[in-house]
Design a protein around this motif. Structure first.
Motif, mmCIF file in Angstrom:
data_model
loop_
_atom_site.group_PDB
_atom_site.id
_atom_site.type_symbol
_atom_site.label_atom_id
_atom_site.label_comp_id
_atom_site.label_asym_id
_atom_site.label_seq_id
_atom_site.Cartn_x
_atom_site.Cartn_y
_atom_site.Cartn_z
ATOM 1 N N LYS A 252 0.074 5.026 -3.102
ATOM 2 C CA LYS A 252 0.623 4.338 -1.922
ATOM 3 C C LYS A 252 2.144 4.261 -1.925
ATOM 4 C CE LYS A 252 -3.163 0.943 -1.754
ATOM 5 N NZ LYS A 252 -3.405 -0.503 -1.880
ATOM 6 N N LEU A 253 2.770 4.748 -2.967
ATOM 7 C CA LEU A 253 4.201 4.499 -3.136
ATOM 8 C C LEU A 253 5.115 5.382 -2.301
ATOM 9 C CD1 LEU A 253 4.395 3.847 -6.986
ATOM 10 C CD2 LEU A 253 4.205 2.206 -5.115
ATOM 11 N N GLY A 254 4.557 6.375 -1.656
ATOM 12 C CA GLY A 254 5.405 7.241 -0.844
ATOM 13 C C GLY A 254 5.996 8.370 -1.665
ATOM 14 N N PRO A 255 6.663 9.278 -0.969
ATOM 15 C CA PRO A 255 7.167 10.480 -1.640
ATOM 16 C C PRO A 255 8.275 10.176 -2.639
ATOM 17 C CG PRO A 255 7.962 10.381 0.630
ATOM 18 C CD PRO A 255 7.009 9.239 0.454
ATOM 19 N N ILE A 256 8.379 11.054 -3.603
ATOM 20 C CA ILE A 256 9.424 10.924 -4.621
ATOM 21 C C ILE A 256 10.504 11.968 -4.337
ATOM 22 C CG2 ILE A 256 8.154 12.438 -6.205
ATOM 23 C CD1 ILE A 256 9.233 10.682 -8.499
ATOM 24 N N THR A 257 11.742 11.569 -4.432
ATOM 25 C CA THR A 257 12.833 12.510 -4.154
ATOM 26 C C THR A 257 13.125 13.352 -5.402
ATOM 27 O OG1 THR A 257 14.548 10.966 -4.891
ATOM 28 C CG2 THR A 257 13.913 10.867 -2.557
ATOM 29 N N SER B 27 4.256 7.292 -13.240
ATOM 30 C CA SER B 27 5.557 6.650 -13.445
ATOM 31 C C SER B 27 6.420 6.788 -12.197
ATOM 32 C CB SER B 27 6.296 7.309 -14.616
ATOM 33 O OG SER B 27 5.683 7.009 -15.838
ATOM 34 N N ARG B 28 7.210 5.769 -11.925
ATOM 35 C CA ARG B 28 8.251 5.836 -10.892
ATOM 36 C C ARG B 28 9.420 4.971 -11.341
ATOM 37 N NH1 ARG B 28 6.736 7.424 -5.538
ATOM 38 N NH2 ARG B 28 8.975 7.168 -5.127
ATOM 39 N N LEU B 29 10.518 5.108 -10.620
ATOM 40 C CA LEU B 29 11.682 4.263 -10.898
ATOM 41 C C LEU B 29 11.653 3.048 -9.966
ATOM 42 C CD1 LEU B 29 14.488 6.944 -11.392
ATOM 43 C CD2 LEU B 29 13.159 5.719 -13.139
ATOM 44 N N GLY B 30 11.737 1.877 -10.556
ATOM 45 C CA GLY B 30 11.597 0.640 -9.788
ATOM 46 C C GLY B 30 12.645 0.455 -8.704
ATOM 47 N N CYS B 31 13.821 1.035 -8.900
ATOM 48 C CA CYS B 31 14.863 0.870 -7.878
ATOM 49 C C CYS B 31 14.579 1.702 -6.641
ATOM 50 C CB CYS B 31 16.237 1.206 -8.453
ATOM 51 S SG CYS B 31 16.459 2.932 -8.918
ATOM 52 N N GLN B 32 13.596 2.605 -6.729
ATOM 53 C CA GLN B 32 13.273 3.468 -5.596
ATOM 54 C C GLN B 32 11.989 3.053 -4.881
ATOM 55 O OE1 GLN B 32 15.622 5.932 -4.791
ATOM 56 N NE2 GLN B 32 16.636 4.669 -6.347
ATOM 57 N N ILE B 33 11.348 2.016 -5.372
ATOM 58 C CA ILE B 33 10.086 1.559 -4.781
ATOM 59 C C ILE B 33 10.330 0.272 -3.999
ATOM 60 C CG2 ILE B 33 7.716 0.808 -5.260
ATOM 61 C CD1 ILE B 33 8.359 3.741 -6.033
ATOM 62 N N CYS B 34 10.077 0.337 -2.707
ATOM 63 C CA CYS B 34 10.275 -0.848 -1.868
ATOM 64 C C CYS B 34 8.932 -1.504 -1.548
ATOM 65 C CB CYS B 34 10.991 -0.473 -0.568
ATOM 66 S SG CYS B 34 12.712 -0.019 -0.863
ATOM 67 N N LEU B 35 8.954 -2.817 -1.513
ATOM 68 C CA LEU B 35 7.733 -3.579 -1.252
ATOM 69 C C LEU B 35 7.258 -3.393 0.184
ATOM 70 C CD1 LEU B 35 8.567 -6.993 -2.960
ATOM 71 C CD2 LEU B 35 7.218 -5.099 -3.868
ATOM 72 N N THR B 36 5.943 -3.243 0.313
ATOM 73 C CA THR B 36 5.288 -3.256 1.622
ATOM 74 C C THR B 36 4.038 -4.115 1.470
ATOM 75 O OG1 THR B 36 3.883 -1.347 1.155
ATOM 76 C CG2 THR B 36 6.047 -0.893 2.141
ATOM 77 N N LYS B 37 3.518 -4.572 2.598
ATOM 78 C CA LYS B 37 2.324 -5.414 2.531
ATOM 79 C C LYS B 37 1.149 -4.659 1.908
ATOM 80 C CE LYS B 37 1.855 -9.228 3.639
ATOM 81 N NZ LYS B 37 1.990 -10.368 2.678
ATOM 82 N N SER B 38 1.132 -3.336 2.032
ATOM 83 C CA SER B 38 0.010 -2.570 1.464
ATOM 84 C C SER B 38 0.035 -2.597 -0.068
ATOM 85 C CB SER B 38 0.036 -1.125 1.963
ATOM 86 O OG SER B 38 1.131 -0.438 1.403
ATOM 87 N N LEU B 39 1.143 -3.042 -0.637
ATOM 88 C CA LEU B 39 1.250 -3.114 -2.103
ATOM 89 C C LEU B 39 0.933 -4.514 -2.625
ATOM 90 C CD1 LEU B 39 4.514 -1.000 -2.576
ATOM 91 C CD2 LEU B 39 2.141 -0.258 -2.917
ATOM 92 N N GLU B 40 0.476 -5.392 -1.750
ATOM 93 C CA GLU B 40 0.162 -6.776 -2.127
ATOM 94 C C GLU B 40 -0.736 -6.821 -3.368
ATOM 95 O OE1 GLU B 40 1.046 -9.790 -1.154
ATOM 96 O OE2 GLU B 40 -0.434 -10.778 -2.412
ATOM 97 N N GLY B 41 -0.317 -7.589 -4.349
ATOM 98 C CA GLY B 41 -1.131 -7.787 -5.546
ATOM 99 C C GLY B 41 -1.071 -6.665 -6.558
ATOM 100 N N MET B 42 -0.152 -5.752 -6.381
ATOM 101 C CA MET B 42 -0.123 -4.602 -7.303
ATOM 102 C C MET B 42 0.270 -5.026 -8.718
ATOM 103 S SD MET B 42 3.271 -2.443 -6.462
ATOM 104 C CE MET B 42 4.805 -3.232 -6.046
ATOM 105 N N GLU B 43 -0.215 -4.239 -9.680
ATOM 106 C CA GLU B 43 0.130 -4.468 -11.080
ATOM 107 C C GLU B 43 1.093 -3.364 -11.521
ATOM 108 O OE1 GLU B 43 -3.498 -4.794 -13.299
ATOM 109 O OE2 GLU B 43 -3.832 -6.841 -12.563
ATOM 110 N N VAL B 44 2.154 -3.770 -12.217
ATOM 111 C CA VAL B 44 3.209 -2.853 -12.621
ATOM 112 C C VAL B 44 3.507 -3.067 -14.101
ATOM 113 C CG1 VAL B 44 5.558 -2.109 -12.129
ATOM 114 C CG2 VAL B 44 4.220 -3.187 -10.327
ATOM 115 N N ARG B 45 3.522 -1.987 -14.846
ATOM 116 C CA ARG B 45 3.803 -2.105 -16.286
ATOM 117 C C ARG B 45 5.225 -1.638 -16.612
ATOM 118 N NH1 ARG B 45 -1.276 -3.200 -17.106
ATOM 119 N NH2 ARG B 45 -2.218 -1.921 -15.509
ATOM 120 N N VAL B 46 5.915 -2.458 -17.387
ATOM 121 C CA VAL B 46 7.232 -2.070 -17.903
ATOM 122 C C VAL B 46 6.973 -1.377 -19.237
ATOM 123 C CG1 VAL B 46 9.525 -2.887 -18.583
ATOM 124 C CG2 VAL B 46 8.202 -4.156 -16.858
#
Ligand code: FES
Length: 165
Positions: free
Chosen positions: A109-114, A131-150
């Motif tokens: 659901k995160l959208g395309p990667i540049t 994996s993705r970079l957190g500074c490139q992922i913007c919150l949307t309602k479809s991501l509600e409740g997502m789990e993210v690992r550092v």
């Protein structure tokens, strides 16, 4: 003269407010109209925010909320989360320290990667297929409740380039 003008303006405002309440109360839809009038002037309520469950480097779960449109780096900064070394370049795609790992379902659901993000991501420790970079992922309602690992380890390409580690 200025006082008279100010009083007229005040009376006009009050009259306008009264008329609105009367008309809408008579039609039985006061509540609905009141809501539509306040949406544009109220700040975002917390229930408009997106819940994110982070798992830090120790595996501890930290639940926070952020407004849609904010990046995950923004959320980490705004919530003052203590992820050592995270976001070193402040979102300028120059470090990969904001590396995050997502569940596969969320990743889709995160959208395309540049290309720029992909190049920087290649330098991250512990890279995974989700994996993705957190500074490139913007919150949307479809991501509600997502789990993210550092990830446990972090790599800052800027330090490697200047010879320090
Ligand atoms: S914060 Fe440096 S690449 Fe995201």
């Amino acid at each position: 003269m200025a006082l008279v003008t100010a009083l007229k303006r005040l009376a006009h405002v009050r009259f306008g407010h009264y008329s609105l309440r009367t008309a809408t109360a008579a039609s039985g839809s006061y509540r609905t109209v009141q809501r539509s009038l306040t949406i544009g002037t109220q700040p975002l309520r917390s229930d408009n925010k997106v819940t994110v469950h982070f798992f830090n480097r120790d595996g501890e779960k930290i639940t926070v909320k952020g407004p849609p449109g904010d990046s995950l780096l923004d959320v980490v900064i705004n919530e003052d989360l203590d992820f050592d070394g995270f976001g070193a370049c402040e979102g300028t795609l120059a470090c990969s320290t904001c590396h995050l790992v997502f569940d596969e379902e969320v990743y889709k659901k995160l959208g395309p990667i540049t290309d720029e993000e992909m190049d920087m991501l290649d330098l991250a420790y512990g890279l995974t297929d989700t994996s993705r970079l957190g500074c490139q992922i913007c919150l949307t309602k479809s991501l509600e409740g997502m789990e993210v690992r550092v990830p446990e380890s972090v790599a800052d390409i800027r330090q490697s380039k200047d010879g320090s580690s």
